[in-house]
Motif scaffolding. Sequence first.
Motif, short mmCIF file in Angstrom:
data_model
loop_
_atom_site.label_atom_id
_atom_site.label_comp_id
_atom_site.label_asym_id
_atom_site.label_seq_id
_atom_site.Cartn_x
_atom_site.Cartn_y
_atom_site.Cartn_z
N LYS A 199 0.84 -1.21 0.00
CA LYS A 199 0.00 0.00 0.00
C LYS A 199 0.87 1.25 0.00
CE LYS A 199 -3.74 -2.19 2.48
NZ LYS A 199 -4.17 -2.42 3.86
N PHE A 211 -4.07 0.21 -7.95
CA PHE A 211 -4.15 -1.25 -7.84
C PHE A 211 -3.68 -1.94 -9.12
CE2 PHE A 211 -7.59 -1.97 -4.37
CZ PHE A 211 -6.61 -1.75 -3.42
N PHE A 235 -0.24 -3.33 -9.18
CA PHE A 235 0.12 -4.24 -8.09
C PHE A 235 1.15 -5.27 -8.53
CE2 PHE A 235 -0.46 -7.97 -5.44
CZ PHE A 235 -0.53 -7.43 -4.18
N ARG A 236 0.92 -5.92 -9.65
CA ARG A 236 1.81 -6.99 -10.10
C ARG A 236 3.20 -6.45 -10.44
NH1 ARG A 236 -0.77 -10.24 -14.87
NH2 ARG A 236 0.34 -8.74 -16.17
N LEU A 258 4.84 -5.81 -6.98
CA LEU A 258 5.04 -6.98 -6.11
C LEU A 258 6.26 -7.80 -6.53
CD1 LEU A 258 3.62 -8.60 -3.68
CD2 LEU A 258 2.99 -10.21 -5.47
N ARG A 309 6.53 -10.55 -14.24
CA ARG A 309 5.51 -11.08 -15.14
C ARG A 309 5.36 -10.25 -16.41
NH1 ARG A 309 1.57 -14.51 -12.44
NH2 ARG A 309 2.82 -15.76 -11.02
N TYR A 319 -10.51 5.57 -20.89
CA TYR A 319 -10.60 4.31 -20.15
C TYR A 319 -11.04 4.56 -18.71
CZ TYR A 319 -8.25 1.44 -23.70
OH TYR A 319 -7.94 0.74 -24.81
N PHE A 352 -11.82 2.38 -14.85
CA PHE A 352 -11.03 1.50 -14.01
C PHE A 352 -10.77 0.13 -14.65
CE2 PHE A 352 -10.57 -1.75 -10.81
CZ PHE A 352 -9.54 -1.24 -10.06
N THR A 353 -11.83 -0.52 -15.14
CA THR A 353 -11.64 -1.87 -15.67
C THR A 353 -10.79 -1.86 -16.94
OG1 THR A 353 -13.80 -1.60 -16.71
CG2 THR A 353 -13.71 -2.94 -14.73
N GLU A 354 -11.00 -0.88 -17.79
CA GLU A 354 -10.21 -0.82 -19.03
C GLU A 354 -8.75 -0.56 -18.73
OE1 GLU A 354 -13.02 0.93 -18.62
OE2 GLU A 354 -14.29 0.81 -20.40
N LEU A 410 -7.15 -1.38 -15.97
CA LEU A 410 -6.61 -2.64 -15.44
C LEU A 410 -6.30 -3.61 -16.57
CD1 LEU A 410 -6.15 -4.41 -12.80
CD2 LEU A 410 -8.40 -5.34 -13.28
N LYS A 411 -7.23 -3.73 -17.49
CA LYS A 411 -7.05 -4.66 -18.59
C LYS A 411 -5.87 -4.24 -19.47
CE LYS A 411 -9.98 -6.92 -22.09
NZ LYS A 411 -9.72 -8.30 -21.69
N ASN A 471 -2.61 -4.89 -17.63
CA ASN A 471 -2.33 -6.33 -17.59
C ASN A 471 -1.83 -6.83 -18.95
OD1 ASN A 471 -2.83 -6.88 -14.92
ND2 ASN A 471 -4.96 -7.52 -15.23
N ILE A 474 -1.28 -13.20 -10.01
CA ILE A 474 -0.84 -12.16 -9.08
C ILE A 474 -1.73 -10.96 -9.33
CG2 ILE A 474 1.01 -10.53 -8.50
CD1 ILE A 474 3.01 -12.68 -8.99
N PHE A 488 -9.14 -9.96 -15.41
CA PHE A 488 -10.50 -10.29 -15.83
C PHE A 488 -10.56 -10.46 -17.34
CE2 PHE A 488 -12.35 -6.65 -17.96
CZ PHE A 488 -11.50 -5.62 -17.61
#
Lengths: 638, 217
Positions: free
Chosen positions: A450, A480, A483-484, A487, A492, A536, A538-540, A542-543, A546, B42, B46
């Motif tokens: 955090k 968030f 995060f990956r 961490l 990754r 975008y 939040f979800t977009e 994140l996607k 990722n 990790i 989605f």
Amino acid sequence: MDEEFKDYIDIFSQDGVLLKQAPSSFIPFINAIGTIYIWSTETNDGTRPIKRFLEWKPNDVTIDSDVQDQEWAVVNTVQKRSRTLSGNLPADHYNKLRSLKINFEDIKRVAKKNRDLTFFDGSSEPMCTLLFQHGDCFYFIDLLKTYLSVGPSRRDKNIFIVYDADSPEYQELNKTFAALDIKPNDSSFWTMFKNIKEHPYESSLMAFSKVSTYVYRSVEPGNNDILLNDDLQRSLSEIDDNITHSGGDYELVQKPPQLPKRKEFPRCKPLREEQWKAQFTCDGKLEDVESIKTLIFRGGVSPKIREEVWKFLLDYYPWDSTLAEREALVIAKVQEYYDMKLQWKSFTKAQENNFSDFAQRKSLIEKDVNRTDRNLDFYAGDNNQNLQKLNDILMTYVMYNFDLGYVQGMSDLLSPILMLIGNEPDAFWCFVGFMNKLISNFDIDQAGMKDQLGNLFTLLNFVDPFLAKYLETHDCANMFFCFRWVLVWFKRELKQEDVMRFWEVLWTGYPCQNFHLLVAVAILEHERSELMGNDYGFTEILKHINELSCHLDMDLMLNKAEGIFFQIKEADHLTDQIRFIVGLPLIGNHCTDSHELIHFDSPDCLVSSESHPKCSVDRVSISPDEISFDKSIQSNFL
Amino acid sequence: MRSTTKNPLLKVVILGDGGVGKSCLMNRFVSNQFDEHSFHTIGVEFLNKDLDIDGQTYTLQIWDTAGQERFKTLRTPFYRGSDICMLTYAIDDKTSFKNLELWRKEFTYYADLKENNQIPFLVVGNKSDVPREEREVSQLEMETWCNENGITSCIETSAKNASNVQEAFKMAVQHWLRLESRADKNETATNDTVDLSKKYGDNRMSCCVGGSEESSN
């Protein structure tokens, strides 16, 4: 000094006051709730003037556990107070407790915004900001007014400027005010200014005539007139600067402070075997560690010598060890490893069944080992010996650090190390070194993560406030989606060869601490048009983040991140909060010239490493990581 | 999501212990792929997938999270606004089955459901491909647990051999539809209205009444 303070009594106190902004040494107390006091010498015996100071003290004495080794700190004037505040707590408590003190004579300006009060000492950086949670701070300001010669600023009635009561400026000011019959509130003067801001064109002609009257009426061009004149000019030019004109609607626009121009830092060639070998003395000691680290930071390490270099970078081999010392160390460490391995290997089935904590960890390690980098030849196939090693090292780490145990992500950190080093005990100790660097990422309460995500946002907000604002308005300020990255240090996101290069660069600790967060800032900035242009949410986001996995240009990101570091370092508006995150020396309120304290200046300077360390990392004793590490240690003992 | 279509969007959260096959279920359902050695998750991921039920297309937004207890603070914010929660265990891992209770509680606590909203849980026992002798949880145990917890939908799947995976997601959506229609009816219901949906199980059913005619077969 203590003598001088024993005569003080508290003439005012109010609780429910939250510390919103403060010098860096108070960062652990930011957002803590406390009490504000005004202390004053009891009587004016005529021999010396009455002295007063403000004190803010956190309510909760337990909060000091994070900072118990720090001394009291006082804004501007460092003084210890021998007088205790209340009760009979052991003396120890007072040594641990921090309080923030501001001498009245140091207060030059007070700005009020809603329930916030910010104190300035004349420099542009505030001394502190306090939030009065229980209602307003009018009573407090009134009290200040009785002790200080305070007048509202002509630019903003919520800013109070402190004048020296004896000064001709103040008396002149009072006269001027009296002559013009200007009252601080709701006077025609203030209304006029309000109008200028709200209806610039309608009001400005009228306003200018009044302003010129006001300015030119001053009989003598004394200091106060210059001051007033300056203030007015500034005020008007600010209005001009800040207004954008669009079809008759006027909008106040705040320009964020500009960063210096970004420089390019092209990556260099990896550290070569000859360069590395040439650094060893005849007894096998490294001569110039700093320049070696510099070369590694600039270009990484040639795969040929990587195994040996990593043992230094991961604190398995001490940098100042001789060859003989290292040989002795390895013998001892290999033995220690097998001793620990034997401990869990010799558990009977019955023991395991009665030790669920252990059994759970064992089961999760087994599952995760089977899905760690299985796409690489090194870990491919069934009954692969390397998987067994991966498993055994993680199991032995559980015995080495049972409080931490096994947390998902650790197998990712070990995999490249084992792939390079192969030898189980050596790989284990290098892994231990890496874990020591990242241990707060795996806190039980995730406090370290955090903190880092919070720091990432703070850095982004400094470097690219527009993007930060965008994320904030799209519920992404928690970061968030990074995060990956944080961490497992981009494990990754990059191919294995790039991971190795990236990590060895980061392990040098150059050019600043938390450099991985600047890499994250660089990537986000690189993606900004994609994120903002497509609107975008939040979800977009994140996607999208990722899906960047395996599409990142590591060299470009390192280049950009280093450029960002120097932009930050050279920024005029650099705050202690940012300095704290990247580990630059803190300025506080005394030191105004930060540049003389910073040695890590340019790539050229890096290479020509001579006497002093090129990196200021070591100069700051407490990093956010260390604070949360302390926290995690403590929580383990609770 | 950038919704090019106007299909109803349903948020599905897959929960369960580490290694029970959450990501594999998602990947099998979305892209019909299976990689036994794919990375453990990790953070949060989605994927979207359209699903047709009775002529209507639904877009499922499937959320996959890290299963370890330690990452609770990261995953729980994603529970809000969920339409469906898949509680997942592996049939060869008794502990993961026992932990369903914890997952159910965690979800219920953080999903921030509106009052009277029954939670559309679906219990999924994954890895039905394992040899009989490795099975640690029987189908009866699963059904009993569901009855005791007022959960009317459960199914055994195998992401590895693609058995029942499509069915599981379909079942989840059908279950959601039933709850939706009941919620609608409850809003407009008068005393003399017969609630036909009751035969699918009652959301106010007391703990001692069985109601598992829905359970998988």
